[in-house]
Design an enzyme around this catalytic site. Structure first.
Site, PDB file in Angstrom:
ATOM      1  N   SER A  99       0.861  -1.184   0.000  1.00 28.32           N
ATOM      2  CA  SER A  99       0.000   0.000   0.000  1.00 28.32           C
ATOM      3  C   SER A  99       0.898   1.235   0.000  1.00 28.32           C
ATOM      4  O   SER A  99       2.027   1.194   0.503  1.00 28.32           O
ATOM      5  CB  SER A  99      -0.925   0.036   1.221  1.00 28.32           C
ATOM      6  OG  SER A  99      -1.832   1.124   1.132  1.00 28.32           O
ATOM      7  N   SER A 100       0.382   2.314  -0.571  1.00 23.81           N
ATOM      8  CA  SER A 100       1.183   3.531  -0.645  1.00 23.81           C
ATOM      9  C   SER A 100       0.281   4.740  -0.806  1.00 23.81           C
ATOM     10  O   SER A 100      -0.897   4.622  -1.166  1.00 23.81           O
ATOM     11  CB  SER A 100       2.164   3.465  -1.820  1.00 23.81           C
ATOM     12  OG  SER A 100       1.455   3.348  -3.042  1.00 23.81           O
ATOM     13  N   ALA A 101       0.856   5.892  -0.484  1.00 27.98           N
ATOM     14  CA  ALA A 101       0.217   7.169  -0.778  1.00 27.98           C
ATOM     15  C   ALA A 101       0.742   7.598  -2.146  1.00 27.98           C
ATOM     16  O   ALA A 101       1.871   8.062  -2.282  1.00 27.98           O
ATOM     17  CB  ALA A 101       0.556   8.202   0.294  1.00 27.98           C
TER      18      ALA A 101
END
Length: 380
Positions: A99-101
């Site tokens: 997951s990442s921004a």
């Protein structure tokens, strides 16, 4: 001493950078970047890449001013590696981001490609931190945005982030590849993850003339951004954009773990195409179309292909000025890749803007030039 970081000023600067990087970007998306407080969504922990993996960065350790400057860089900040959140990491990790921004310019660009209009009802697949959801809410109105997240922990934190920022879209936890029937039908589906193929549910939950904007990727991690429009017969059509971008594969579409490679005896022959073609963006995409269930690894002496389903493998090595390929197993993986690369070269080795896609729930093809040109089927 650096001047104090002002979040509002940093947002405006970031919005100007995004607009400069994409001159055709609709003003509404630039304004959304300038309005949405990214620091609310990134929280207090992230990973940054190192030579061997991922190093956790904590807000309290770097200080508020440096953290804000990091937040408003136009870059992706990884927030989870192999399911472990940055908040729980006490040291560097090896593994793959889960997951990442996403960098704001990509969020805005994807929304712009989707050609979304105020008042349209949108299903976003992949809430993540909630930042991209907030950007959609700012432009379309929260009442028109539905977002679904696979990871329950991420979904819960996204709710907190969005409410803290003043946005109240409809949020759900579950497999976005199944869509979200409770709020269907939608005018558009937009994803912040990549897929190997379009799930049938997305077709069935779209209004007539609805659109799907997503990234088509695969186990070689080659990808292309595309917007498809559903016609009256239930077939979706579209052409790929020229963006060299990638999103993380949706978790149900992720690559299986890559085992240690042990070359086995098989057949050997000279190659007819240069393995270096797979190092170009379009070349890797074509190779993936040719062998969609294979993984590709690059080594100092060539490439390795390994088929997940059958265990077939192929590897190349230099042989003077030319190349030799060794192949083992029921599939001749390099033959498949080489056939695809040859067809692409005969078509002029075009970039992705010359590629298109035709898709139904039961058959999906990617082609060059037109549906009658060189064509490959996506795995269903």
């Amino acid at each position: 001493m650096l001047p104090a970081a002002d979040p509002a000023a940093l947002r405006r600067t970031l919005a100007e950078q995004v607009a400069a990087a994409h001159p055709s970007l609709a003003p509404g998306w630039r304004d959304a970047v300038a309005a949405v407080p990214r620091e609310v969504f990134l929280g207090a922990h992230a990973f940054r890449p190192t030579a061997t993996g991922w190093e956790p960065v904590h807000r309290e350790e770097v200080g508020e001013q440096e953290w804000l400057r990091m937040v408003y860089e136009d870059r992706t900040w990884v927030t989870q590696v192999d399911g472990q959140d940055a908040a729980d990491a006490t040291g560097p990790l090896a593994g793959s981001p889960t997951s990442s921004a996403t960098l704001p310019s990509l969020v805005a660009r994807t929304a712009d490609v989707a050609a979304l209009r105020p008042g349209q009802k949108v299903l976003e697949v992949g809430t993540g931190t909630g930042y991209s959801t907030a950007v959609l809410c700012h432009q379309l109105g929260a009442q028109n945005v539905v977002s679904i997240e696979y990871d329950p922990t991420l979904a819960a934190s996204a709710v907190t982030h969005l409410h803290a920022a003043g946005y109240t879209p409809a949020l759900a936890t579950g497999d976005g590849l199944q869509g979200y029937r409770e709020h269907a039908d939608y005018d558009a589906v937009i994803t912040t993850c990549a897929v190997r193929t379009l799930p049938p549910s997305w077709f069935f939950q779209l209004n007539d003339g609805g659109t799907i904007t997503t990234t088509i990727s695969g186990w070689m991690l080659a990808s292309g951004l595309i917007r498809l429009t559903l016609d009256d017969d239930g077939t979706a059509h579209g052409r790929f954009e020229d963006d060299t971008i990638s999103y993380t594969l949706a978790r149900p579409h992720e690559r299986p773990p890559t085992p240690v490679f042990y070359p086995l005896d098989g057949t050997t022959r000279p190659t007819h195409t240069d393995p270096a073609l797979t190092e170009t963006w379009a070349g890797r995409f074509v190779a993936q179309l040719g062998a969609p269930s294979a993984q590709l690894m690059t080594t100092s002496t060539g490439i390795i292909l390994r088929d997940v389903a059958t265990g077939s493998h192929a590897w190349t090595e230099p042989d003077g000025p030319a190349w030799t390929v060794h192949q083992h197993g029921p599939l001749r993986l390099w033959d498949q890749v080489e056939d695809a690369l040859t067809a692409w070269q005969k078509a002029g080795a075009p970039h992705l803007t010359e590629f298109g896609m035709t898709a139904t729930p039961t058959e999906q093809t990617v082609w060059i030039g037109s549906p009658t040109g060189p064509t490959w089927h996506l795995p269903l």
